[in-house]
Design an enzyme around this catalytic site. Sequence first.
Site, PDB file in Angstrom:
ATOM      1  CD  GLU A   1      25.955 -48.298 -33.120  1.00  0.00           C
ATOM      2  OE1 GLU A   1      25.459 -49.374 -32.769  1.00  0.00           O
ATOM      3  OE2 GLU A   1      25.266 -47.320 -33.469  1.00  0.00           O
TER       4      GLU A   1
ATOM      5  CD  GLU B   1      24.137 -42.354 -36.514  1.00  0.00           C
ATOM      6  OE1 GLU B   1      23.295 -42.710 -35.671  1.00  0.00           O
ATOM      7  OE2 GLU B   1      24.878 -43.161 -37.101  1.00  0.00           O
TER       8      GLU B   1
END
Length: 371
Positions: A157, A262
């Site tokens: 991220e 995910e």
Amino acid sequence: MKKYLTLILAISTLLGQSPLFAQTTGLKDAFKDKFLMGVAVNRYQINQSNNKETDLIISQFNALTAENDMKWMNIHPQENTFNFEQADKLVALADANDMFVVGHTLVWHSQLAPWVFKTANGDTIDNLELTHRIEKHISTIVGKYKGKIDAWDVVNEALAEDGSYRESTFYKISGETFIENAFRFAHEADPEAELYYNDYNLIDADKRDGAIRIINNLKAKNIKIDGIGVQAHWSLEEPSIEDIETAIEMYAETGVKVMFTELDISVLPSPWNSPTADVSVSFENNPDMDPYPNGLPDSVEDQLANRYAEIFKLFNKHSDKIGRVTFWGLHDGLSWKNNFPIRGRTDYTLLFDRELKPKKAFHAVIQTVND
Ligand code: G3I
């Protein structure tokens, strides 16, 4: 009686919903010629042996990711303290069952330990010191699990929604070089391990292009990167199959493997226009935002199954480009989405229900292999 039982089994097997074989025809077996099927686990499943959750993990999946236990605050809570207990257990479970292990995650602005950016007297450290700390963190952890952890989410991220770099403290102190350094240190510590950049909203064009820039920058500098980790915290509507396909093709063109790292699909209303996995954001709960506290209506169960099926049809079509699909949690009761972005809701994001039973979505996903 036997005749009727045989008939029922034949029909339900034809429909891909065999009550007897649902649990034993594991996802990992069904998709063995396509890609790895993984799951994120937490310490409760790892710490107890022979419980039903662990059995389900072993029978269904061939890749494991720690949902929280390898994050910086847990594995390296103080400068000279490493806490490997949970990671060791996860690696042992994977080893005993011949599973691929993903280390999640080495460098992330969230779930960090408070000491990371500070000197002993509380000042913010400089680039040199941060680089040194990142190196120690990565070389110690990746070095310890050399040959045992197969792949690492090296940087997590690092992008903002517009595709520019996120203004994290890592970025403010070191600029984009922290990304290059992290990949270099990971490669030095275990030259065989696969190395990934992992992020959410990576199907959106701006962020997708930012991730491609990161991959190309690393490649241009001869720094090893093997995969892009597309987190895939999705909803019933978003992102579109067309956009997912475009992203798979564009990432594959850079020469890296595509991982869906995910995956979960929320069926609940979102308080945002655009979905996110930014854990710093939360909203108040109210009954309109939590419409299914006592069970999912059949119509929504069907929608979820259809959504999962269309996604896996696409994944199967591009299985030459996809290395792994990992679900973010084992069953609906364990999904982080029950508490995000609103705490205390009842979501139905995964393929197994709260009693660990396979849902319609499970059968729909398995069925895509035969389509
Ligand atoms: O361990 C503590 C416990 O001691 C305490 O009593 C309890 C009280 O709230 O909190 C527990 O910690 C929670 C932790 O999960 C372990 O369950 C944190 O509050 C909670 O914030 C944390 O959430 C995790 C989140 O990352 C934090 O960043 C989720 O489980 C986890 O699914 C989520 O995973 C991230 C990926 O790593 C990166 N991509 C996005 C994804 C979703 O946010």
